[in-house]
Design a protein around this motif. Structure first.
Motif, PDB file in Angstrom:
ATOM      1  N   GLU A  32      31.031  36.904  42.936  1.00  0.00           N
ATOM      2  CA  GLU A  32      32.534  37.345  43.611  1.00  0.00           C
ATOM      3  C   GLU A  32      33.477  36.238  44.491  1.00  0.00           C
ATOM      4  O   GLU A  32      34.517  36.852  44.886  1.00  0.00           O
ATOM      5  N   LEU A  33      33.064  35.943  45.523  1.00  0.00           N
ATOM      6  CA  LEU A  33      33.496  35.063  46.389  1.00  0.00           C
ATOM      7  C   LEU A  33      34.405  34.282  45.776  1.00  0.00           C
ATOM      8  O   LEU A  33      35.458  34.076  45.814  1.00  0.00           O
ATOM      9  N   ILE A  34      33.544  33.601  45.050  1.00  0.00           N
ATOM     10  CA  ILE A  34      34.478  32.474  44.233  1.00  0.00           C
ATOM     11  C   ILE A  34      35.944  33.320  43.743  1.00  0.00           C
ATOM     12  O   ILE A  34      36.760  32.390  43.742  1.00  0.00           O
ATOM     13  N   MET A  39      41.826  33.232  43.850  1.00  0.00           N
ATOM     14  CA  MET A  39      42.965  34.166  43.694  1.00  0.00           C
ATOM     15  C   MET A  39      43.542  34.058  44.713  1.00  0.00           C
ATOM     16  O   MET A  39      44.750  34.155  44.508  1.00  0.00           O
ATOM     17  N   GLN A  40      42.788  33.669  46.050  1.00  0.00           N
ATOM     18  CA  GLN A  40      44.111  33.090  47.571  1.00  0.00           C
ATOM     19  C   GLN A  40      44.270  31.859  47.661  1.00  0.00           C
ATOM     20  O   GLN A  40      44.168  31.345  48.754  1.00  0.00           O
ATOM     21  N   SER A  41      43.992  31.026  46.658  1.00  0.00           N
ATOM     22  CA  SER A  41      44.388  29.364  46.756  1.00  0.00           C
ATOM     23  C   SER A  41      43.795  29.049  47.340  1.00  0.00           C
ATOM     24  O   SER A  41      44.225  27.577  48.485  1.00  0.00           O
ATOM     25  N   LYS A  42      42.268  29.377  47.745  1.00  0.00           N
ATOM     26  CA  LYS A  42      41.496  28.498  48.609  1.00  0.00           C
ATOM     27  C   LYS A  42      40.523  27.962  48.153  1.00  0.00           C
ATOM     28  O   LYS A  42      39.496  27.084  48.104  1.00  0.00           O
ATOM     29  N   LEU A  43      40.571  27.449  46.679  1.00  0.00           N
ATOM     30  CA  LEU A  43      39.223  27.193  45.576  1.00  0.00           C
ATOM     31  C   LEU A  43      39.741  25.353  45.586  1.00  0.00           C
ATOM     32  O   LEU A  43      38.668  24.738  45.745  1.00  0.00           O
ATOM     33  N   TYR A 201      39.806  35.725  34.410  1.00  0.00           N
ATOM     34  CA  TYR A 201      39.008  35.430  36.046  1.00  0.00           C
ATOM     35  C   TYR A 201      39.798  36.764  36.681  1.00  0.00           C
ATOM     36  O   TYR A 201      38.828  36.800  37.435  1.00  0.00           O
ATOM     37  N   TYR A 202      41.281  36.267  37.208  1.00  0.00           N
ATOM     38  CA  TYR A 202      41.349  37.140  37.585  1.00  0.00           C
ATOM     39  C   TYR A 202      40.947  39.114  37.929  1.00  0.00           C
ATOM     40  O   TYR A 202      41.223  39.765  38.198  1.00  0.00           O
ATOM     41  N   LEU A 203      40.944  39.197  36.516  1.00  0.00           N
ATOM     42  CA  LEU A 203      41.022  40.753  35.580  1.00  0.00           C
ATOM     43  C   LEU A 203      39.440  40.948  36.866  1.00  0.00           C
ATOM     44  O   LEU A 203      39.101  42.282  36.456  1.00  0.00           O
ATOM     45  N   ARG A 204      39.127  40.260  36.628  1.00  0.00           N
ATOM     46  CA  ARG A 204      37.115  40.100  37.477  1.00  0.00           C
ATOM     47  C   ARG A 204      36.857  39.944  38.381  1.00  0.00           C
ATOM     48  O   ARG A 204      36.394  40.228  39.130  1.00  0.00           O
ATOM     49  N   SER A 205      38.411  39.626  39.287  1.00  0.00           N
ATOM     50  CA  SER A 205      38.475  39.511  40.710  1.00  0.00           C
ATOM     51  C   SER A 205      38.130  40.462  41.542  1.00  0.00           C
ATOM     52  O   SER A 205      38.455  42.028  41.045  1.00  0.00           O
ATOM     53  N   PRO A 206      37.711  40.722  42.598  1.00  0.00           N
ATOM     54  CA  PRO A 206      37.401  41.867  43.101  1.00  0.00           C
ATOM     55  C   PRO A 206      38.623  42.832  43.836  1.00  0.00           C
ATOM     56  O   PRO A 206      38.455  43.662  43.634  1.00  0.00           O
ATOM     57  N   ILE A 207      39.874  41.586  44.390  1.00  0.00           N
ATOM     58  CA  ILE A 207      40.583  42.244  44.269  1.00  0.00           C
ATOM     59  C   ILE A 207      41.155  43.073  43.241  1.00  0.00           C
ATOM     60  O   ILE A 207      42.628  44.429  44.480  1.00  0.00           O
ATOM     61  N   PHE A 208      41.762  42.388  42.096  1.00  0.00           N
ATOM     62  CA  PHE A 208      42.136  43.013  41.394  1.00  0.00           C
ATOM     63  C   PHE A 208      41.092  44.868  40.456  1.00  0.00           C
ATOM     64  O   PHE A 208      41.755  45.831  40.799  1.00  0.00           O
ATOM     65  N   ILE A 209      40.054  44.772  40.795  1.00  0.00           N
ATOM     66  CA  ILE A 209      38.804  45.751  40.061  1.00  0.00           C
ATOM     67  C   ILE A 209      38.544  46.341  41.501  1.00  0.00           C
ATOM     68  O   ILE A 209      39.703  47.515  41.124  1.00  0.00           O
TER      69      ILE A 209
END
Length: 568
Positions: A32-34, A39-43, A201-209
């Motif tokens: 989830e963190l990854i 999605m926050q452009s930090k990776l 991946y965005y659809l699986r991210s905590p922010i979208f969930i």
């Protein structure tokens, strides 16, 4: 966002993979963190020469108009501008917040008119994010009413019903015959060169969930409708950065897969070793074998009992060893169980003659073939009826419960040998008097679950006025028998396995009074019963402390992981 900061973020992730490995749900949280960081452009670092999202949006408009003109998609309705309070977080230069519908389209709907490939919610391999091989080929006449949405290679499909929120997949091949998806899916086919894997991946991210769960409607089957779904905000990076992000997510998710495999392998190995060690302990032929088996367990104790599952098994083993005569040493000075049994029989005969109990005339003969294990010489195999004054079933009716009154003991109110005060149920005085007409429970009686969680039992404590609920039976041990010893005798795994192996009924397994009266238990001398009970109570307290330590370790590991993640 500077490349230095993203490199530091990646380094922190790498450094603390081992922290996630040891923490409960740590790998899940790491995944989830990854996705959150991605999605926050930090990776990954930004590249100033990337074509910005603003240019990509112009290209999307051009392609959109072209597809509308060619009649391949319908002209989309204008989307409302994103308000400031809708923006979850700030994006770096070159990125752009857009509505989800801005970056994708669907292919419309149709009623199947020939043989087709039906993609239902159950057709998703949600671990790999692809369509599984479990798809149906259907004739048009057999088409479900939900088989309507057109999909093509490269399309992302998203289940919009709560139980299947993570049933998301990319249609990764050309299906033949034509694929038609269920209306339970939202359909996202990317415009231009937008990465469908980035969308996935965005659809699986905590922010979208979080967005979807906050927008769902319905009680029985909560779901998000297409209108709300496509109104969701989407962080659009430059195309080149999308691909870098996807590559880095893939790499880190592969590391998570490796960790999960290592954890699974470790768990399986620990289970195999523990099972073998316990089996060796239980099947020891003599004191030397037993000592060697126990020595192995003590040498590897911290590893074997670092999980609650093994502690649960240890509790069972303790009870098995107790009734096998292997938990405490025998004392040759103890009066043998055969003499104890004579005294019990004499007292029971006196009570029968006095009219205080009934003579059930259970045969004391025991066929050697029915004896399940060897016991010490001064012990004796007996039928439960021979060591109890009374064995009685519960009333076969459901009482009317009230908020306060007399306690009604049933399987709802006890677990692991203890009464759960929070789950006690009550009946009126009138109901109580009716239910004790056959027998009133008294202190030290053993209440046994005869159905459902067969084997669960409790001992009636002092100063508890109660009656019996359903699915239980009552045992009143002879005065020379410790209630606690009787309880562990009829609740240990060896006894229950043999008892339930003869069950032939339909529905939930249960036992009746006749089963229990005739069932065999090993009887030690009274003095040894006391030693066994005292030893078991100490060992069960030790198991309690083990479980508390395991739980405390889990909390500590979770807190450590949360602290680490908060730094990323």
């Amino acid at each position: 966002m500077s490349s230095v900061m993203n490199n530091e973020t990646a380094a922190l992730l790498e450094k603390h993979f081992d922290t996630a490995f040891d923490s409960p749900n740590g790998i899940k949280k790491l995944r989830e963190l990854i996705l959150t960081l991605a999605m926050q452009s930090k990776l990954v670092p930004q590249d100033p020469i990337d074509r910005p999202a603003s240019e990509l949006l112009k290209a999307i408009e051009t392609e959109k108009k072209k597809l509308v003109k060619e009649g391949k998609i319908k002209k989309p309705k204008p989307l409302p501008e994103i308000k400031h309070d809708e923006i979850p977080y700030d994006l770096p230069k070159g990125w752009h917040w857009v509505r989800l519908r801005t970056i994708c389209h669907d292919w419309g709907q149709k009623t199947p008119d020939s043989l087709f490939t039906y993609i239902d919610v159950g057709s998703i391999d949600n671990k790999r994010g692809v369509i599984s091989n479990d798809v149906q080929l259907l004739e048009s006449v057999d088409a479900p009413s939900r088989a309507r949405k057109i999909v093509r290679k490269g399309t992302v499909i998203y289940s919009t019903v709560r139980p299947y929120l993570l049933n998301i997949a990319i249609v990764d091949k050309d299906f033949n015959p034509e694929p038609i998806a269920s209306t339970a899916f939202a359909i996202l086919h990317p415009f231009c060169e937008i990465s469908n894997q980035f969308i996935y991946y965005y659809l699986r991210s905590p922010i979208f969930i979080d967005y979807v769960e906050s927008t769902m409607k319905g009680v029985a089957y909560p779901a998000i409708n297409d209108g709300d779904f496509f109104q969701g905000c989407f962080p659009l990076p430059p195309i080149a950065e999308q691909h870098r992000i996807v590559a880095e997510i893939d790499r880190l998710m592969a590391r998570c897969d490796e960790l999960e495999k290592l954890r699974t392998d470790r768990t399986q190995k620990r289970t195999i070793v523990h099972t073998a060690a316990i089996d060796r302990l239980l099947t020891a032929k003599d004191d030397r074998d037993f000592s060697n088996a126990w020595s192995f367990i003590t040498q590897h104790f911290s590893e074997l009992y670092s999980v609650k599952e093994n502690v649960i098994e240890l509790r069972k083993v303790i009870l098995q060893l107790a009734v096998m005569g292997k938990l405490v040493p025998q004392d040759p000075n103890d009066e043998p169980a055969s003499e104890l049994l004579k005294a019990i029989e004499a007292e029971k005969q006196r009570l029968v003659e006095a009219g205080k109990i009934k003579d059930t005339k259970i045969s004391s003969f025991i066929d050697p073939i029915d004896i399940s294990s060897k016991i010490p010489d001064i012990w004796k195999w007996v039928r439960i009826e021979n060591i109890c004054e009374v064995i009685v079933d519960c009333p076969h009716s459901t009482p009317k419960f009230i908020s306060d009154g007399v306690i009604c003991l049933d399987t709802n109110s006890f677990k692991s040998g203890n009464i759960n005060q929070q789950k006690l149920r009550y009946v009126s005085e009138e109901t109580y008097l009716d239910r004790i007409s056959r027998l009133s429970p008294q202190v030290d009686d053993v209440i046994f679950a005869r159905e459902g969680s067969v084997g669960e039992s409790v001992i009636v404590p002092k100063e508890m006025r109660c009656c019996l609920g359903q699915r239980v039976m009552l045992f009143r041990p002879a005065k020379e028998i410790f209630s606690r010893y009787l309880q562990l005798s009829i609740s240990n795994p060896l006894f229950l396995t043999k008892l339930l192996s003869v069950y032939k009924g339909i529905g939930a397994k249960h036992v009746n009074v006749k089963d229990m009266r005739n069932a065999l238990v090993p009887l030690p001398p009274t003095a040894e019963q006391r030693r066994i009970v005292e030893k078991i109570d100490r060992l069960m307290e030790f198991c309690d402390r083990l479980e508390e330590t395991i739980e405390a370790t889990k909390i500590k590991q979770t807190d450590l992981l949360n602290a680490v993640m908060s730094r990323v």
